[in-house]
Design an enzyme around this catalytic site. Structure first.
Site, short mmCIF file in Angstrom:
data_model
loop_
_atom_site.label_atom_id
_atom_site.label_comp_id
_atom_site.label_asym_id
_atom_site.label_seq_id
_atom_site.Cartn_x
_atom_site.Cartn_y
_atom_site.Cartn_z
N SER A 139 0.86 -1.20 0.00
CA SER A 139 0.00 0.00 0.00
C SER A 139 0.89 1.23 0.00
CB SER A 139 -0.85 -0.02 1.28
OG SER A 139 -1.53 1.20 1.45
N TYR A 152 -2.17 -0.36 10.67
CA TYR A 152 -2.29 -0.80 9.27
C TYR A 152 -0.97 -0.50 8.53
CZ TYR A 152 -4.08 -1.07 4.45
OH TYR A 152 -4.28 -1.38 3.13
#
Ligand code: NDP
Length: 245
Positions: A139, A152
């Site tokens: 990501s 995250y």
């Protein structure tokens, strides 16, 4: 004319929705034989019906090492090899650190980080035998952390670190490691966020821009693994044009 991925055997984790589903479909359209894993097997069955090629559906929970090993074994048993692992399964339960429900941290680390590492571990002997590739769906959060996204981001930074070690250890054996870092993609990922402020922020972000579609990331995966064996596309960062941060 033959398709670019004709006959390649690819396992996609987290293929029941979003990026994994779109990637499995794109790979099948390019001629790959695809194994798809996730917990929601009903959705995998629907995907298999839509795909033009041979698709093996697998009930898979990446947090369970036995389940991971069984999925790899079933893929090799069915197709005779494993050429590419698309390590995509993930969850995003963002929220501030102060007062967080740490059970959500555990779920994210177990799914995004440990789950993806278990899957690489189980797949490696087969990937080395085929001089194949690992595609890690990381990501933009694997490059920059932000308020509310600490855990995250920690899992995605972890994926990037693990991937670079993997590359250094095994690139000489012909293994190609590809890290893909998407910006905002329109999927159900953010719908599982329990923190109301973060949920609202994600919705606001989605409505404020032309987001990426899962197919945009599927195209990046197909591009990377369709390269000749001597070309390792190690990192692809794909953001929506409209995404500033
Ligand atoms: P989705 O929520 O649509 O897909 C997540 C997938 O992961 C589902 O198929 C889900 O299947 C699967 N999954 C979750 N937990 C497990 C588990 N324990 N075992 C097996 N599979 C599991 O979201 P996306 O498509 O957006 O996310 C895919 C990946 O892309 C994730 O790693 C995410 O972090 C990453 N990403 C997404 C971005 C975005 O903006 N959407 C941006 C950057 C990266 P099931 O619940 O059926 O098991």
């Amino acid at each position: 004319m033959s398709n670019t991925l004709d006959g390649k055997v690819v396992l996609v984790t987290g293929a029941s929705s979003g990026i994994g589903e779109a990637t499995a479909l794109a790979l099948s359209q390019e001629g790959a034989r695809v194994a798809v894993g996730a917990r929601r097997t009903d959705r995998l069955a629907t995907l298999a019906e839509k795909a033009p090629g041979d698709v093996l559906t697998l009930e898979l929970d990446v947090t369970d090492q036995e389940s991971v090993r069984a999925a790899i074994a079933a893929t090799v048993e069915r197709f005779g090899a494993l050429d590419v692992l698309v390590n995509n399964a993930g969850i995003m339960l963002t929220g501030p650190i102060l007062g967080a429900d740490t059970a959500e941290w555990t779920r994210m680390v177990e799914t995004n980080l440990l789950g993806s590492m278990y899957t690489v571990h189980a797949a490696l002997p087969h990937l080395l035998a085929s001089r194949g590739a690992v595609v890690q769906i990381s990501s933009t959060s694997g490059r920059t952390a932000s308020a509310g996204g600490g855990v995250y981001a920690a899992t995605k930074f972890g994926i990037n670190a693990f991937s670079e070690s993997l590359r250094q250890e095994l690139t000489a054996n012909g293994l190609r490691v590809v890290v893909i870092e998407p910006g905002f993609v329109a999927t159900e990922l953010a719908s599982h966020i329990t923190d109301s402020m973060m949920q609202a922020a994600a919705q606001q972000m989605a409505s404020s821009m032309r987001t990426l579609e899962p197919e945009d990331i599927a195209a990046a995966v197909c591009y990377a693994i369709a390269q000749p064996d001597h070309v390792a596309v190690n990192e692809i960062l794909v953001r929506p044009t409209d995404q500033t941060h």
